[in-house]
Design an enzyme around this catalytic site. Structure first.
Site, PDB file in Angstrom:
ATOM      1  N   ASN A 109       0.824  -1.212   0.000  1.00 24.40           N
ATOM      2  CA  ASN A 109       0.000   0.000   0.000  1.00 24.40           C
ATOM      3  C   ASN A 109       0.854   1.257   0.000  1.00 24.40           C
ATOM      4  OD1 ASN A 109      -0.492   1.924   2.534  1.00 24.40           O
ATOM      5  ND2 ASN A 109       0.188  -0.078   3.321  1.00 24.40           N
ATOM      6  N   PHE A 113      -1.634   8.253   4.147  1.00 27.30           N
ATOM      7  CA  PHE A 113      -2.372   8.911   5.247  1.00 27.30           C
ATOM      8  C   PHE A 113      -3.595   9.682   4.756  1.00 27.30           C
ATOM      9  CE2 PHE A 113       1.720   9.488   8.051  1.00 27.30           C
ATOM     10  CZ  PHE A 113       1.723   8.133   8.316  1.00 27.30           C
ATOM     11  N   SER A 178       5.723   5.049   8.543  1.00 29.53           N
ATOM     12  CA  SER A 178       5.039   4.741   7.290  1.00 29.53           C
ATOM     13  C   SER A 178       5.906   5.200   6.118  1.00 29.53           C
ATOM     14  CB  SER A 178       3.677   5.434   7.231  1.00 29.53           C
ATOM     15  OG  SER A 178       2.784   4.801   8.110  1.00 29.53           O
ATOM     16  N   ASN A 180       5.021   6.091   3.172  1.00 28.03           N
ATOM     17  CA  ASN A 180       4.322   6.793   2.097  1.00 28.03           C
ATOM     18  C   ASN A 180       4.166   8.295   2.274  1.00 28.03           C
ATOM     19  OD1 ASN A 180       3.927   4.270   0.750  1.00 28.03           O
ATOM     20  ND2 ASN A 180       2.413   3.811   2.326  1.00 28.03           N
ATOM     21  N   THR A 181       4.799   8.853   3.301  1.00 28.27           N
ATOM     22  CA  THR A 181       4.867  10.305   3.438  1.00 28.27           C
ATOM     23  C   THR A 181       6.344  10.669   3.324  1.00 28.27           C
ATOM     24  OG1 THR A 181       2.898  10.449   4.839  1.00 28.27           O
ATOM     25  CG2 THR A 181       4.481  12.269   4.991  1.00 28.27           C
ATOM     26  N   LYS A 217       5.880   4.034  16.958  1.00 28.15           N
ATOM     27  CA  LYS A 217       5.791   2.879  16.042  1.00 28.15           C
ATOM     28  C   LYS A 217       6.936   2.938  15.049  1.00 28.15           C
ATOM     29  CE  LYS A 217       2.603   0.354  13.045  1.00 28.15           C
ATOM     30  NZ  LYS A 217       1.195   0.217  12.630  1.00 28.15           N
ATOM     31  N   ASN A 246       5.862  -1.480  11.543  1.00 21.51           N
ATOM     32  CA  ASN A 246       5.076  -1.019  10.406  1.00 21.51           C
ATOM     33  C   ASN A 246       5.387  -1.900   9.180  1.00 21.51           C
ATOM     34  OD1 ASN A 246       3.522   0.803   8.725  1.00 21.51           O
ATOM     35  ND2 ASN A 246       3.916   2.364  10.286  1.00 21.51           N
TER      36      ASN A 246
HETATM   37  C1  LIG Z   1      -3.562  -0.769   3.673  1.00 21.29           C
HETATM   38  C2  LIG Z   1      -2.737  -0.517   4.899  1.00 21.29           C
HETATM   39  C3  LIG Z   1      -2.748   0.734   5.481  1.00 21.29           C
HETATM   40  C4  LIG Z   1      -1.982   0.979   6.624  1.00 21.29           C
HETATM   41  N1  LIG Z   1      -2.036   2.210   7.208  1.00 21.29           N
HETATM   42  C5  LIG Z   1      -1.332   2.441   8.333  1.00 21.29           C
HETATM   43  C6  LIG Z   1      -1.405   3.692   9.000  1.00 21.29           C
HETATM   44  O1  LIG Z   1      -2.130   4.595   8.576  1.00 21.29           O
HETATM   45  N2  LIG Z   1      -0.648   3.874  10.115  1.00 21.29           N
HETATM   46  C7  LIG Z   1       0.150   2.891  10.628  1.00 21.29           C
HETATM   47  O2  LIG Z   1       0.811   3.105  11.657  1.00 21.29           O
HETATM   48  N3  LIG Z   1       0.223   1.678  10.038  1.00 21.29           N
HETATM   49  C8  LIG Z   1      -0.491   1.441   8.922  1.00 21.29           C
HETATM   50  N4  LIG Z   1      -0.424   0.214   8.327  1.00 21.29           N
HETATM   51  C9  LIG Z   1       0.496  -0.802   8.880  1.00 21.29           C
HETATM   52  C10 LIG Z   1      -0.197  -1.775   9.810  1.00 21.29           C
HETATM   53  O3  LIG Z   1      -0.712  -1.115  10.938  1.00 21.29           O
HETATM   54  C11 LIG Z   1       0.806  -2.850  10.262  1.00 21.29           C
HETATM   55  O4  LIG Z   1       1.833  -2.245  11.022  1.00 21.29           O
HETATM   56  C12 LIG Z   1       1.424  -3.591   9.078  1.00 21.29           C
HETATM   57  O5  LIG Z   1       0.502  -3.786   8.045  1.00 21.29           O
HETATM   58  C13 LIG Z   1       1.996  -4.960   9.503  1.00 21.29           C
HETATM   59  O6  LIG Z   1       0.997  -5.791  10.017  1.00 21.29           O
HETATM   60  P1  LIG Z   1       0.233  -6.919   9.124  1.00 21.29           P
HETATM   61  O7  LIG Z   1       1.296  -7.732   8.453  1.00 21.29           O
HETATM   62  O8  LIG Z   1      -0.599  -7.673  10.111  1.00 21.29           O
HETATM   63  O9  LIG Z   1      -0.612  -6.181   8.131  1.00 21.29           O
HETATM   64  C14 LIG Z   1      -1.190  -0.051   7.180  1.00 21.29           C
HETATM   65  C15 LIG Z   1      -1.191  -1.313   6.579  1.00 21.29           C
HETATM   66  C16 LIG Z   1      -1.951  -1.569   5.461  1.00 21.29           C
HETATM   67  C17 LIG Z   1      -1.945  -2.936   4.853  1.00 21.29           C
END
Ligand SMILES: Cc1cc2nc3c(=O)[nH]c(=O)nc-3n(C[C@H](O)[C@H](O)[C@H](O)COP(=O)(O)O)c2cc1C
Length: 341
Positions: A109, A113, A178, A180-181, A217, A246
């Site tokens: 992704n 934000f 993250s 993406n910023t 985080k 993350n």
């Molecule tokens: C589509 C998507 C959007 C995410 N958006 C955020 C976010 O806005 N802030 C954040 O701290 N982590 C974000 N994450 C990261 C998740 O909170 C998590 O740390 C990461 O996906 C690893 O866990 P997982 O393997 O269970 O998905 C996002 C993940 C995905 C897949």
């Protein structure tokens, strides 16, 4: 199994973001049914001075704007981390920005934000906290930097979000990880991170309802020495915990998905089972470094009940998942929650 069939028949061919929006509507509308269908786990844990019904929660990014917290709790999540919320509302990156790597049950992704902004989300949380379902819910609030805010004004941007949101937060998370910023992850460098965390901590400590626990985080892409440095800083500043991890900007060789599909997705954060190994490594490293002085939220690739047990055994206080929810569906939260007993 019903969900797997549904996923294969419908969601698989649907635009991932559209599927996400449909799922959201279903989670909200289905709440009364969810409460009856999905067993609630009671395995209370006291972490950071908060009472969690059990250790498993929904990671940040799924409910960025706090629109579906009661529906998500009804599915069996013990807590929901909302956000990332930024000081100002912003649309995020152009679509498409969400991609499935189905053969890996992974996601790439670059949402960037997209969110309603701190003031709007705060008023939504204000209303939620006045309802029976919202009053006692454990709601983490994850904050990040507004894209348009220059790096040298990042602290003020986070402080603004913290100030607006902390009255409604069970705990607060400073997201500096993250991908993406632009420039956000540079804030993980200790010299940038110290003033940022100190300023947000001052707000969290002065919350109107009493001190609110604060976490940071981090990315799985940090070098081990940098993980240690963040851990030391968190201790130095008296933070309550660290959330690890993350998504990753790496594209591991172990990915099963065809390279052309991976490359076509382009830039962004990778999540799902491929993340588990490094996320666990970071967890183990952090636990060794901080002992029992900080709480650790383990996140990254948690997909099965065994993953939950393994992360708890490796020293996590709480565990979270996101990508597993997309692939496994509505029965997944209660199944994983049961593994925390
Ligand atoms: C589509 C998507 C959007 C995410 N958006 C955020 C976010 O806005 N802030 C954040 O701290 N982590 C974000 N994450 C990261 C998740 O909170 C998590 O740390 C990461 O996906 C690893 O866990 P997982 O393997 O269970 O998905 C996002 C993940 C995905 C897949």
């Amino acid at each position: 199994m019903v969900y797997r069939a549904l996923f294969d028949a419908v969601f698989r061919s649907m635009d991932p973001e559209k599927a996400h929006e449909r799922g959201f509507v279903a989670i909200r509308a289905g709440r009364p049914v969810s409460r009856l269908v999905f067993p609630a786990t009671r395995a209370p844990r006291r972490v950071m001075g908060l009472e969690f019904p059990h250790a498993f929660g929904l990671a940040a990014g799924f409910d960025k704007n706090a629109r579906a917290v009661p529906g998500l709790l009804a599915l069996g999540f013990g807590h929901v981390e909302i956000g990332t919320v930024t000081a100002r509302a912003q649309p995020g990156n152009p679509r498409p920005r969400l991609f499935r790597l189905i053969d890996d049950r992974a996601i790439v992704n670059r949402m960037g934000f997209n969110n309603d902004g701190a003031a709007e989300v705060a008023s939504r949380l204000h209303r939620l906290r006045r309802t029976a379902a919202g009053r006692d819910a454990v709601i983490g609030v994850n904050i990040g930097k507004t894209k348009a805010t220059p790096a040298d004004e990042a602290v003020a941007d986070y402080v603004e979000s913290a100030r607006l949101l902390v009255p409604y937060a069970s705990y607060l998370v400073v997201n500096v990880s993250s991908p993406n910023t632009p420039g956000l992850r540079d804030l993980q460098a200790v010299d940038s991170l110290r003033p940022l965390l100190a300023a947000v901590k001052a707000v969290a400590d002065a919350a109107p309802g009493g001190r609110v626990p604060l976490l940071v985080k981090i990315a799985p892409d940090l070098a081990d020495a940098d993980v240690d440095a963040v851990a030391d800083l968190a201790l130095e500043l008296g933070l309550d915990g660290i959330s690890a991890t993350n998504t990753t900007i790496a594209r591991p060789q172990t990915l099963r998905t065809d390279r052309t599909v991976v490359d076509a997705a382009g830039a962004g954060g990778l999540s799902g089972p491929v993340l588990a190994e490094r996320a666990t490594e970071v967890l183990v490293r952090l636990r060794a470094r901080v002992g029992d002085r900080l709480a650790i939220i383990a996140v990254g690739g948690i997909t099965t009940p065994d993953d939950v047990r393994a992360r708890l055994a490796a020293g996590a206080d709480l565990v979270q998942g996101y990508t597993g929810f997309i692939y496994e569906g509505p029965a997944w939260p209660s199944r994983l929650a049961a593994a925390t007993v």
